[in-house]
Design a protein around this motif. Structure first.
Motif, mmCIF file in Angstrom:
data_model
loop_
_atom_site.group_PDB
_atom_site.id
_atom_site.type_symbol
_atom_site.label_atom_id
_atom_site.label_comp_id
_atom_site.label_asym_id
_atom_site.label_seq_id
_atom_site.Cartn_x
_atom_site.Cartn_y
_atom_site.Cartn_z
ATOM 1 N N GLN A 237 81.562 -38.487 -31.430
ATOM 2 C CA GLN A 237 80.390 -39.358 -31.277
ATOM 3 C C GLN A 237 80.705 -40.782 -31.716
ATOM 4 O OE1 GLN A 237 77.283 -37.336 -33.440
ATOM 5 N NE2 GLN A 237 76.730 -36.008 -31.712
ATOM 6 N N SER A 238 81.498 -40.933 -32.781
ATOM 7 C CA SER A 238 81.876 -42.279 -33.216
ATOM 8 C C SER A 238 82.747 -42.970 -32.180
ATOM 9 C CB SER A 238 82.605 -42.222 -34.556
ATOM 10 O OG SER A 238 83.888 -41.653 -34.414
ATOM 11 N N LEU A 239 83.450 -42.166 -31.350
ATOM 12 C CA LEU A 239 84.289 -42.723 -30.293
ATOM 13 C C LEU A 239 83.508 -42.961 -28.999
ATOM 14 C CD1 LEU A 239 87.467 -40.488 -30.787
ATOM 15 C CD2 LEU A 239 87.187 -42.860 -31.489
ATOM 16 N N GLY A 240 82.219 -42.596 -28.979
ATOM 17 C CA GLY A 240 81.379 -42.852 -27.804
ATOM 18 C C GLY A 240 81.183 -41.662 -26.895
ATOM 19 N N PHE A 241 81.723 -40.491 -27.293
ATOM 20 C CA PHE A 241 81.574 -39.279 -26.474
ATOM 21 C C PHE A 241 80.500 -38.375 -27.099
ATOM 22 C CE2 PHE A 241 85.985 -40.605 -25.808
ATOM 23 C CZ PHE A 241 86.061 -40.608 -24.416
ATOM 24 N N ASP A 242 79.466 -38.058 -26.327
ATOM 25 C CA ASP A 242 78.415 -37.156 -26.807
ATOM 26 C C ASP A 242 78.493 -35.868 -25.996
ATOM 27 O OD1 ASP A 242 76.271 -36.013 -28.016
ATOM 28 O OD2 ASP A 242 74.751 -37.312 -27.118
ATOM 29 N N MET A 243 78.837 -34.780 -26.669
ATOM 30 C CA MET A 243 78.992 -33.483 -26.010
ATOM 31 C C MET A 243 78.268 -32.404 -26.785
ATOM 32 S SD MET A 243 83.058 -33.444 -24.953
ATOM 33 C CE MET A 243 83.632 -34.045 -26.542
ATOM 34 N N ASP A 244 77.816 -31.403 -26.086
ATOM 35 C CA ASP A 244 77.304 -30.207 -26.747
ATOM 36 C C ASP A 244 77.652 -28.997 -25.897
ATOM 37 O OD1 ASP A 244 75.477 -30.208 -24.632
ATOM 38 O OD2 ASP A 244 73.870 -31.102 -25.825
ATOM 39 N N ALA A 245 77.562 -27.830 -26.515
ATOM 40 C CA ALA A 245 77.925 -26.603 -25.816
ATOM 41 C C ALA A 245 76.876 -26.268 -24.772
ATOM 42 C CB ALA A 245 78.074 -25.468 -26.825
ATOM 43 N N SER A 246 77.357 -25.893 -23.581
ATOM 44 C CA SER A 246 76.425 -25.509 -22.513
ATOM 45 C C SER A 246 76.644 -24.073 -22.069
ATOM 46 C CB SER A 246 76.597 -26.442 -21.311
ATOM 47 O OG SER A 246 77.880 -26.300 -20.743
ATOM 48 N N GLY A 247 77.595 -23.404 -22.672
ATOM 49 C CA GLY A 247 77.879 -22.024 -22.315
ATOM 50 C C GLY A 247 79.189 -21.603 -22.932
ATOM 51 N N PRO A 248 79.617 -20.362 -22.712
ATOM 52 C CA PRO A 248 80.890 -19.902 -23.261
ATOM 53 C C PRO A 248 82.046 -20.741 -22.705
ATOM 54 C CG PRO A 248 79.597 -18.057 -22.416
ATOM 55 C CD PRO A 248 78.924 -19.307 -21.949
ATOM 56 N N GLU A 249 82.815 -21.327 -23.618
ATOM 57 C CA GLU A 249 83.987 -22.118 -23.264
ATOM 58 C C GLU A 249 83.654 -23.243 -22.274
ATOM 59 O OE1 GLU A 249 87.047 -19.498 -21.963
ATOM 60 O OE2 GLU A 249 87.284 -18.553 -23.921
ATOM 61 N N GLN A 250 82.496 -23.848 -22.467
ATOM 62 C CA GLN A 250 82.080 -24.956 -21.593
ATOM 63 C C GLN A 250 81.280 -25.967 -22.416
ATOM 64 O OE1 GLN A 250 79.062 -24.586 -18.272
ATOM 65 N NE2 GLN A 250 80.928 -24.764 -17.016
ATOM 66 N N MET A 251 81.562 -27.261 -22.169
ATOM 67 C CA MET A 251 80.866 -28.324 -22.882
ATOM 68 C C MET A 251 80.206 -29.259 -21.862
ATOM 69 S SD MET A 251 81.576 -27.607 -26.068
ATOM 70 C CE MET A 251 81.009 -29.077 -26.908
ATOM 71 N N ARG A 252 79.028 -29.780 -22.251
ATOM 72 C CA ARG A 252 78.316 -30.743 -21.404
ATOM 73 C C ARG A 252 78.583 -32.145 -21.960
ATOM 74 N NH1 ARG A 252 73.694 -28.753 -21.554
ATOM 75 N NH2 ARG A 252 73.357 -28.051 -19.406
ATOM 76 N N LEU A 253 79.133 -33.020 -21.136
ATOM 77 C CA LEU A 253 79.409 -34.403 -21.519
ATOM 78 C C LEU A 253 78.245 -35.268 -21.061
ATOM 79 C CD1 LEU A 253 81.345 -36.542 -22.671
ATOM 80 C CD2 LEU A 253 82.406 -36.687 -20.405
ATOM 81 N N LYS A 254 77.542 -35.878 -22.042
ATOM 82 C CA LYS A 254 76.332 -36.650 -21.729
ATOM 83 C C LYS A 254 76.547 -38.159 -21.824
ATOM 84 C CE LYS A 254 74.110 -34.455 -24.957
ATOM 85 N NZ LYS A 254 73.040 -34.015 -25.880
ATOM 86 N N GLU A 255 77.443 -38.599 -22.693
ATOM 87 C CA GLU A 255 77.692 -40.035 -22.868
ATOM 88 C C GLU A 255 79.194 -40.280 -22.980
ATOM 89 O OE1 GLU A 255 75.637 -41.660 -26.184
ATOM 90 O OE2 GLU A 255 73.652 -41.012 -25.539
ATOM 91 N N ILE A 256 79.622 -41.443 -22.475
ATOM 92 C CA ILE A 256 81.017 -41.856 -22.588
ATOM 93 C C ILE A 256 81.052 -43.319 -23.033
ATOM 94 C CG2 ILE A 256 81.790 -40.243 -20.810
ATOM 95 C CD1 ILE A 256 82.009 -42.630 -18.898
ATOM 96 N N PRO A 257 82.179 -43.790 -23.598
ATOM 97 C CA PRO A 257 82.258 -45.197 -24.009
ATOM 98 C C PRO A 257 82.015 -46.149 -22.831
ATOM 99 C CG PRO A 257 84.087 -43.945 -24.924
ATOM 100 C CD PRO A 257 83.387 -43.039 -23.967
ATOM 101 N N SER A 258 81.382 -47.269 -23.119
ATOM 102 C CA SER A 258 81.005 -48.219 -22.068
ATOM 103 C C SER A 258 82.217 -48.812 -21.354
ATOM 104 C CB SER A 258 80.173 -49.368 -22.669
ATOM 105 O OG SER A 258 79.033 -48.864 -23.310
ATOM 106 N N ASP A 259 83.343 -48.912 -22.035
ATOM 107 C CA ASP A 259 84.495 -49.612 -21.468
ATOM 108 C C ASP A 259 85.397 -48.742 -20.604
ATOM 109 O OD1 ASP A 259 84.729 -52.503 -22.408
ATOM 110 O OD2 ASP A 259 84.225 -51.483 -24.261
ATOM 111 N N ILE A 260 85.102 -47.445 -20.486
ATOM 112 C CA ILE A 260 86.004 -46.600 -19.707
ATOM 113 C C ILE A 260 85.297 -46.097 -18.453
ATOM 114 C CG2 ILE A 260 87.142 -45.874 -21.836
ATOM 115 C CD1 ILE A 260 85.938 -43.097 -21.373
ATOM 116 N N PRO A 261 86.044 -45.947 -17.356
ATOM 117 C CA PRO A 261 85.448 -45.403 -16.127
ATOM 118 C C PRO A 261 85.170 -43.909 -16.271
ATOM 119 C CG PRO A 261 87.793 -45.840 -15.823
ATOM 120 C CD PRO A 261 87.439 -46.368 -17.161
ATOM 121 N N VAL A 262 84.184 -43.431 -15.535
ATOM 122 C CA VAL A 262 83.805 -42.021 -15.626
ATOM 123 C C VAL A 262 84.976 -41.118 -15.279
ATOM 124 C CG1 VAL A 262 82.237 -40.255 -14.703
ATOM 125 C CG2 VAL A 262 81.402 -42.578 -15.087
ATOM 126 N N GLY A 263 85.772 -41.519 -14.293
ATOM 127 C CA GLY A 263 86.890 -40.687 -13.855
ATOM 128 C C GLY A 263 87.954 -40.469 -14.919
#
Length: 623
Positions: free
Chosen positions: A510-536
């Motif tokens: 989170q301090s690096l700009g990535f907000d993730m939480d668990a969405s299922g077994p062995e799977q994470m949901r990525l909700k936020e990324i740092p402003s300076d990096i492309p989504v890809g």
């Protein structure tokens, strides 16, 4: 019958020699330190065969009387201290009175000394600890000591010595440190009849460094100045572009004494954090002055270690002084550019052809746009082509006026739009002359920015430069890197170990700009990324950070944060192969100038290299 007995003096001296005289370099150290304590301003050291067969130290110090010369060869005879309380305020390099008798016990030893007001000097010759001759002799003012056949009577010790080249190198390293710690003394070192080192002895530490390491190193020096209530630090460091693979060229001087200190070395490493590769060390010559009663030098037989009353305070003072020195504080990029190393010349001869360009092409001249194919029928002379080009380009005063009316751009805010407009490079002519910084001219291999100023030619690694810009921006954000919410969340698959690692380090992500939480077994949901990096790039960055976390062992929070920030900056930066127009290049150069530590990328690779007038002259065989 008693089985305990007192050892004789010769045996005692040989045992002591195991601690004091470890190798030829130990002998030179003890003898030269005595010369320094005697007030010498000229010291000459000569060796043969790495010091194993012959060593001579000559000085022009105070010298000794005949009576003192007789006492000096006795164990624990010294002029440096008189009682135990003197140990708290030792200001001389030697004080135990062990050096001369222990050296004499394992060698063929000769001492000649004379005081200024004496008509004759004194000669003392000792073989294996036994005095063979003691008489008056004619000699120069000062002291000359010769040590021959070291360890001739202790063959077990002799066989453990290294080759003459290695032993000579050890002596050379220590003479260098002594010369750096005493710039007011002129040192000469002669190895196998060759003058290896000579310092001016004019009191300038800068001149001493230059005479030892050469002009190329001295041009890369940064001055160190720090003063607190009772701590003063002065000296020199090299820029991060000038490094070596070991600490041998780091010299720490505390109250005139050369010491080894892990704490001081670690403070320098921390200050150069993110500027050096893992195997690199900068040159450092630091002179530290502290109250004499806050240190203890009587903790090591060779007096190479020291105890501080408050080691943490020394660490902080060194860290701050070094950090202040390596921050360019408004210096231009020509100051931080790395010099060209190991310059090699390669020459090719190719015919030159000049074609008459179309008028519109000249008006829209851009070094990034390849020229039209050369048509042989249109070939003209150089002077004709120059006249056509000069007539079509706008005047420099018009360009300056245009520049003053333009607006400055931030690479962080404008880089996405700028990258998208790269194909319109022809419209962003290099017709703006930027004042106070480098002027970009074009790209090489879509990887390196070529720039110039009146002092020389510069090559900038566009990826390394942008990586440094982003890293410094991320590192300056103490709480959290600004992030952007994703309209469509990304579902990322990880194995069980990786999911556990993410959840255990969720605060770090989170301090690096990535907000993730668990969405299922062995799977994470990525909700936020740092402003300076492309989504890809987001998933690749996360996986690289996870790989770093898995490979790290017992690291501090600062080291983990550095590794993660470096990974994020590297993936988010423009890549080798990206085409930039002149405006983009100028933004990179301007932003790099404004970073706190522009010398290298976070992984230690240089961001900018300079070809000065001297290097260019060598390349064209003008010198």
């Amino acid at each position: 019958m008693s089985i305990i007995h007192v050892l004789d003096e010769i045996t005692i001296n040989k045992i002591a020699a195991g601690e004091v005289v470890e190798r030829p370099a130990s002998v030179v150290k003890e003898l030269v330190e005595n010369s320094i304590d005697a007030g010498s301003n000229k010291v000459e050291v000569e060796i043969m065969a790495g010091g194993t067969s012959f060593m001579r130290v000559t000085d022009n110090g105070r010298g000794m009387s005949s009576d003192d010369a007789k006492l000096a060869i006795l164990r624990h005879a010294t002029s440096k201290i008189q009682e135990v309380s003197d140990l708290n305020t030792i200001s001389t390099l030697g004080f135990r009175g062990e050096a001369l008798p222990t050296i004499a016990s394992v060698s063929r030893f000769s001492l000649m000394t004379r005081q200024r007001d004496s008509e004759f000097g004194t000669l003392v010759e000792i073989k294996g600890g036994k005095v063979e001759d003691l008489r008056e002799a004619g000699c120069n003012i000062g002291t000359t000591i010769k040590v021959e056949d070291l360890f001739f009577n202790t063959p077990a010790r002799k066989k453990f010595m290294k080759t003459p080249v290695t032993e000579g190198s050890k002596i050379n390293d220590f003479i260098i440190k002594l010369a750096l710690s005493n710039p007011e003394i002129s040192f000469k070192f002669i190895n196998n009849n060759k003058l290896v080192l000579s310092t001016p002895g004019n009191g300038s530490q800068y001149d001493a460094i230059q005479s030892i390491y050469g002009a190329k190193v001295s041009e890369e020096l940064l001055g160190v100045e720090f003063e607190d209530i009772d701590i003063k630090i002065t000296g020199f460091l090299t820029k991060p572009s000038m490094i070596r693979s070991s600490r041998t060229w780091q010299t720490f001087i505390v109250n005139g004494r050369i010491i080894s200190s892990r704490s001081i070395g670690k403070a320098i490493d921390n200050a150069y954090h993110s500027l050096l590769p893992k195997s690199g060390y900068p040159l450092a010559v630091l002179k530290i002055e502290v109250p004499q009663n806050t240190i203890d030098v009587n903790v090591h037989p060779q007096k190479s270690e020291m105890k501080f009353e408050d080691e943490g305070r020394i660490f902080k003072a060194v860290y701050k002084s070094v950090l202040d020195a390596i921050r360019p504080a408004g210096q231009s990029l020509d100051f931080v550019a790395a010099p060209v190393a190991n310059l090699e010349r390669h020459y090719t001869i190719e015919p030159m052809h000049f074609a008459v360009p179309h008028q519109t092409a000249v008006t829209a001249y851009n070094p990034l746009v390849p020229p039209s194919p050369i048509v042989r029928e249109n070939t003209v002379s150089f002077s004709q082509a120059q006249a056509i080009l000069n007539a079509s380009l706008p005047k420099s005063e018009d360009l300056l006026q245009d520049n003053r009316q333009g607006e400055s751009l931030s690479v962080s805010a404008k880089m996405p739009e700028i990258m998208e407009s790269a194909e319109h490079a022809a419209t962003d002519l290099p017709q703006i002359i930027y004042e106070g910084t480098l002027t970009p001219m074009g790209q090489v291999d879509n990887c390196y920015i070529v720039a110039q100023d009146p002092k020389g030619l510069y090559i900038v690694d566009q990826h390394a430069a942008h990586e440094r810009i982003l890293y410094d921006r991320f590192a300056a954000l103490a709480d959290k890197i600004p992030s952007q919410q994703l309209l469509v969340h990304l579902l990322l698959d990880f194995d069980d170990k990786e999911c556990t690692l993410i959840l255990d380090n969720q605060e770090l992500f989170q301090s690096l700009g990535f907000d993730m939480d668990a969405s299922g077994p062995e799977q994470m949901r990525l909700k936020e990324i740092p402003s300076d990096i492309p989504v890809g790039e987001a998933e690749a960055i996360i996986r690289e950070i996870l790989e770093s976390l898995q490979n790290m062992h017992n690291l501090t929070a600062q080291e983990i944060r550095h590794a993660c920030l470096a990974t994020t900056a590297c993936r988010a930066a423009i890549k080798a192969g990206d085409t930039l127009n002149i405006r983009q290049m100028q933004i990179i150069l301007d932003e790099l100038t404004n970073t706190t530590l522009p010398y290298t990328c976070p992984h230690g690779r240089p961001t900018i290299i300079k070809f000065g007038a001297a290097e260019l002259a060598k390349m064209f065989k003008r010198t």
